[in-house]
Design a protein around this motif. Structure first.
Motif, short mmCIF file in Angstrom:
data_model
loop_
_atom_site.label_atom_id
_atom_site.label_comp_id
_atom_site.label_asym_id
_atom_site.label_seq_id
_atom_site.Cartn_x
_atom_site.Cartn_y
_atom_site.Cartn_z
N GLY A 21 0.78 -1.22 0.00
CA GLY A 21 0.00 0.00 0.00
C GLY A 21 0.81 1.28 0.00
O GLY A 21 0.27 2.37 -0.03
N LYS A 22 2.14 1.13 0.03
CA LYS A 22 2.98 2.32 0.09
C LYS A 22 3.73 2.54 -1.23
O LYS A 22 4.08 1.58 -1.91
N LEU A 23 4.01 3.80 -1.51
CA LEU A 23 4.87 4.14 -2.64
C LEU A 23 6.31 4.03 -2.17
O LEU A 23 6.72 4.74 -1.25
N LYS A 24 7.04 3.12 -2.78
CA LYS A 24 8.42 2.89 -2.35
C LYS A 24 9.42 3.14 -3.47
O LYS A 24 9.08 3.07 -4.64
N PHE A 152 1.51 1.07 -12.05
CA PHE A 152 1.88 0.51 -10.76
C PHE A 152 1.24 -0.86 -10.49
O PHE A 152 1.63 -1.55 -9.56
N PHE A 153 0.23 -1.21 -11.27
CA PHE A 153 -0.44 -2.50 -11.06
C PHE A 153 -0.50 -3.27 -12.37
O PHE A 153 -1.56 -3.43 -12.95
N PHE A 157 -4.45 -7.86 -8.65
CA PHE A 157 -4.54 -7.17 -7.36
C PHE A 157 -5.97 -7.28 -6.85
O PHE A 157 -6.89 -7.55 -7.63
N THR A 158 -6.14 -7.04 -5.56
CA THR A 158 -7.50 -6.94 -5.03
C THR A 158 -7.85 -5.46 -4.93
O THR A 158 -6.95 -4.61 -4.82
N LEU A 159 -9.13 -5.17 -4.94
CA LEU A 159 -9.53 -3.77 -4.85
C LEU A 159 -9.10 -3.13 -3.53
O LEU A 159 -8.66 -1.97 -3.53
N PHE A 165 -3.18 1.61 -1.52
CA PHE A 165 -2.14 2.39 -2.19
C PHE A 165 -2.66 3.77 -2.58
O PHE A 165 -2.02 4.80 -2.31
N TYR A 166 -3.82 3.78 -3.20
CA TYR A 166 -4.38 5.04 -3.69
C TYR A 166 -4.62 6.03 -2.55
O TYR A 166 -4.29 7.21 -2.65
#
Lengths: 219, 219
Positions: A21-24, A152-153, A157-159, A165-166
């Motif tokens: 869930g993070k921008l890395k 990014f995806f 992925f799951t919603l 992340f969003y």
DNA sequence: ACAAAAGTGTTGCTGTTACACCCATGG
DNA sequence: CCATGGGTGTAACAGCAACACTTTTGT
């Protein structure tokens, strides 16, 4: 210092991924002076027979052992005091990758992932560069400008994962149910038929992006 | 050719304006070889004691005799064969100006405005650069990304003028009445109280953008 | 059976679309 | 008075926001 029309250039690569869930961002630890022991962006000097794009791709390959990525140019940094060794102009590139892949997943002694909002001690002006470019990337993710959210995806992925992340990028909470329906009702995602079950609770449906609908789509 | 880590750089400036509903760019005619008689982007070599931003602003001043503008960096062009004289890396900047101002309005022998879709014979790789950067600018205008639409209309305008420009950039017609109401109902524009009357027909109301509402607004 | 996480339903609001009609000016 | 161009009205529809409820899993 002598004024001249010759300059030294370096290509700087900002490798991003969505993870937990993070921008890395993927950084490299420097083991010589200057800034020994500090973290830095992977970079390479530009020679007179290489294009910036070629140079950036070389850095990408050497850092990830991968061949393919979504890559695009970002800003040039030309402040005179960027590097204590002398004037050097940095041209930054952004690469977006799937963190799940390869040995990148494990952090090592000298290569590691960091949340862009929890950066380690950085050498040169790299903190400034990461902040500038990350702001640009986040802004694009939020509206899917240049298909940035899509990038990014690339796989399933799951919603809830997507939303996590969003929300972190947007820095605002979003109603879970509205988020779900937005993507499903507008056919922006395709049900793969698979589920994930990690921990307790109902398993999430695995989706992938509907490329046709998502390309150019404003979120 | 000898491989080296020294490179020659030039700053390239793309000066845009909205004029008569068209997206136009301000170019310079070259009066020495190579490409004598061809049109080119205004540019300047970068020396080792100047930043790119300073260099771009200098070009802007020398071309327009203006001090202020909305300016931002665009792409770097690093193909090896950009210039017949040898390898040179071009860093492009975009400046947006109000064409109504100063002596820029009149085209002269060696400086003139051109529609980006009707370019003259261009030197070097400048046609490619203009097409690449113009596509980026148009895309931003269409959604007001980075407040790009706002930047093109710093002073008063009528809604039909705005629509004319917007339609040309979008390359699609828009319903006149819906366009009007979109901006008025959402308070994106402020009525200045003045009217324009050019030619026949009912005079148009002069508006200006409501900065507070337009900044960051997605169109 | 209970907690935790995922998915579905409803209602009102806001903005878009696709239309027809009215108003102000110049010739 | 009519052509030209600018401004206002309205109804159907899509997407968003704010809500409560049901389903599927692990313990």
């Amino acid at each position: 210092m002598e004024k001249s029309y010759y300059n030294v250039l370096e290509t700087l690569l900002l490798i991003y991924a969505a993870d937990e869930g993070k921008l890395k961002i993927y950084l490299k630890k420097k083991n010589e002076e200057p800034y020994k022991g500090y973290w830095t962006l992977p970079s390479a000097p530009l020679d007179s027979e290489t294009t910036l794009e070629e140079n950036a791709l070389e850095i990408y390959k050497s850092m990830t052992n991968l061949e393919e990525t979504t890559m695009f140019q970002s800003k040039a940094f030309s402040n005179l005091d960027r590097d204590p060794n002398g004037r050097i102009i940095g041209i930054s590139f952004v690469a977006i990758t799937d963190k799940g892949l390869t040995d990148m997943k494990q952090n090592s002694e000298d290569k590691a992932w960091f949340e862009v909002d929890e950066l380690p001690k950085l050498g040169f002006d790299h903190e400034n560069i990461i902040e500038t470019v990350s702001a640009e990337v986040k802004k694009k993710v939020i509206s899917n400008y240049d298909d940035m959210l899509l990038a990014f995806f690339p796989s399933d992925f799951t919603l809830p994962e997507l939303q996590n992340f969003y929300e972190n990028v947007l820095e605002k909470p979003i109603d879970r149910r509205n988020f779900h329906k937005k993507f499903v009702n507008q056919d922006l995602v395709i049900d793969t038929g698979f589920k994930t079950s990690k921990g307790s609770g109902r398993p999430g449906t695995l989706y992938r992006f509907n490329q046709d609908k998502m390309k150019g789509k404003r979120i």
